[in-house]
Design an enzyme around this catalytic site. Sequence first.
Site, mmCIF file in Angstrom:
data_model
loop_
_atom_site.group_PDB
_atom_site.id
_atom_site.type_symbol
_atom_site.label_atom_id
_atom_site.label_comp_id
_atom_site.label_asym_id
_atom_site.label_seq_id
_atom_site.Cartn_x
_atom_site.Cartn_y
_atom_site.Cartn_z
ATOM 1 N N GLY A 1 -3.736 -8.955 9.245
ATOM 2 C CA GLY A 1 -4.580 -9.843 8.446
ATOM 3 C C GLY A 1 -6.043 -9.446 8.335
ATOM 4 O O GLY A 1 -6.909 -10.307 8.173
ATOM 5 N N ASN B 1 -7.328 -7.969 5.798
ATOM 6 C CA ASN B 1 -7.725 -8.342 4.429
ATOM 7 C C ASN B 1 -7.923 -9.852 4.315
ATOM 8 O O ASN B 1 -8.814 -10.311 3.600
ATOM 9 C CB ASN B 1 -6.705 -7.842 3.413
ATOM 10 C CG ASN B 1 -6.921 -6.376 3.096
ATOM 11 O OD1 ASN B 1 -7.888 -6.015 2.441
ATOM 12 N ND2 ASN B 1 -6.036 -5.525 3.595
ATOM 13 N N ILE C 1 8.781 -8.374 -1.390
ATOM 14 C CA ILE C 1 8.613 -8.395 -2.843
ATOM 15 C C ILE C 1 9.244 -9.667 -3.389
ATOM 16 O O ILE C 1 10.442 -9.911 -3.178
ATOM 17 C CB ILE C 1 9.242 -7.133 -3.481
ATOM 18 C CG1 ILE C 1 8.515 -5.883 -2.953
ATOM 19 C CG2 ILE C 1 9.157 -7.192 -5.000
ATOM 20 C CD1 ILE C 1 9.200 -4.580 -3.283
ATOM 21 N N ASN D 1 -2.512 -8.450 -5.792
ATOM 22 C CA ASN D 1 -2.065 -7.697 -4.621
ATOM 23 C C ASN D 1 -3.059 -6.581 -4.344
ATOM 24 O O ASN D 1 -3.595 -5.983 -5.269
ATOM 25 C CB ASN D 1 -0.688 -7.081 -4.923
ATOM 26 C CG ASN D 1 -0.176 -6.205 -3.803
ATOM 27 O OD1 ASN D 1 -0.161 -6.603 -2.628
ATOM 28 N ND2 ASN D 1 0.240 -4.986 -4.138
ATOM 29 N N HIS E 1 -3.319 -2.845 -2.784
ATOM 30 C CA HIS E 1 -2.460 -1.721 -2.420
ATOM 31 C C HIS E 1 -3.340 -0.566 -1.936
ATOM 32 O O HIS E 1 -4.334 -0.242 -2.580
ATOM 33 C CB HIS E 1 -1.615 -1.281 -3.619
ATOM 34 C CG HIS E 1 -0.621 -0.230 -3.252
ATOM 35 N ND1 HIS E 1 0.573 -0.533 -2.618
ATOM 36 C CD2 HIS E 1 -0.660 1.118 -3.372
ATOM 37 C CE1 HIS E 1 1.228 0.584 -2.376
ATOM 38 N NE2 HIS E 1 0.504 1.604 -2.823
ATOM 39 N N GLU F 1 -10.574 -1.554 0.550
ATOM 40 C CA GLU F 1 -9.808 -2.809 0.472
ATOM 41 C C GLU F 1 -10.645 -4.063 0.732
ATOM 42 O O GLU F 1 -10.607 -5.019 -0.035
ATOM 43 C CB GLU F 1 -8.645 -2.780 1.460
ATOM 44 C CG GLU F 1 -7.607 -1.738 1.124
ATOM 45 C CD GLU F 1 -6.387 -1.845 2.033
ATOM 46 O OE1 GLU F 1 -5.825 -2.929 2.186
ATOM 47 O OE2 GLU F 1 -5.983 -0.811 2.591
HETATM 48 C C1 GAR Z 1 -3.253 -3.093 3.992
HETATM 49 O O1 GAR Z 1 -3.626 -1.743 4.043
HETATM 50 C C2 GAR Z 1 -2.656 -3.408 2.624
HETATM 51 O O2 GAR Z 1 -3.262 -2.738 1.574
HETATM 52 C C3 GAR Z 1 -1.242 -2.937 2.818
HETATM 53 O O3 GAR Z 1 -0.916 -3.302 4.143
HETATM 54 C C4 GAR Z 1 -2.095 -3.371 4.946
HETATM 55 C C5 GAR Z 1 -2.173 -4.752 5.556
HETATM 56 O O4 GAR Z 1 -3.228 -4.847 6.469
HETATM 57 N N1 GAR Z 1 -0.370 -3.533 1.847
HETATM 58 C C6 GAR Z 1 0.651 -2.887 1.311
HETATM 59 O O5 GAR Z 1 0.969 -1.756 1.602
HETATM 60 C C7 GAR Z 1 1.437 -3.686 0.286
HETATM 61 N N2 GAR Z 1 2.151 -2.809 -0.573
HETATM 62 P P1 GAR Z 1 -3.815 -6.242 6.921
HETATM 63 O O6 GAR Z 1 -2.650 -7.101 7.396
HETATM 64 O O7 GAR Z 1 -4.730 -5.877 8.072
HETATM 65 O O8 GAR Z 1 -4.560 -6.865 5.770
#
Ligand code: GAR
Length: 204
Positions: A13, A15, A94, A109, A111, A185
């Site tokens: 989490g 993000n 998904i 989203n 990515h 991100e």
């Molecule tokens: C992030 O890098 C996000 O972009 C990726 O997973 C990670 C989650 O980190 N998402 C994907 O690959 C979706 N296709 P977080 O839980 O620390 O935010």
Amino acid sequence: MKNNIAVLVSGGGTNLQALLDAEKSGIIKSGHITLVVSSKPGVYALTRAENAGIKSEILERKAYDSITEYSVAMRDLLLLNNIDIVVLAGFMTILDESFCEAFAERIINVHPALLSKNPEFGGKSFYGIKVHEAVLQSGVKTTGATVHIVTPECDRGPILLEKEVDVLEGDTPEILQKRVMEQAEWIILPQAVEILIKDSKNEN
Ligand code: GAR
């Protein structure tokens, strides 16, 4: 009135944290994060929600027989909570077409690759650290992150924001992942939320 934002998570989490911080600092000003939904129990994203005083729910993917049933349950949960905007922030399931239709143009989203330049690093086999492994294997010198509107085709919806990040000599997937998060991100995801609400009919 501010839009109600739900953030869907599956892991650490970071993000989500960037979104919570951005609301506090005023980068996100047209919406309010009112709900966090995790597809897994026990993940640190849930602790982040609790620390911020945000309501959270766990909707486990494995509790549902099909993606259709899971998507219906997610849609109903979000509707029950009067959600306007849905942010997939490290959400590793998904959702189906009916979910995308229920929140059309209102789901985004993040990515961890540059989907306009390198769409080959998107799609259902590419998520989390796997994306960075593939980027390093390919030998490209630039990567980054993309925030896009979610449509039924995985990682192919219209792009809202992208930010480039250098791939450096000696990078491991973990080092690259951290740089992409820090330099791209965590910056573009909150900006994209504000853009989505401001530039669309979503502003109440
Ligand atoms: C992030 O890098 C996000 O972009 C990726 O997973 C990670 C989650 O980190 N998402 C994907 O690959 C979706 N296709 P977080 O839980 O620390 O935010």
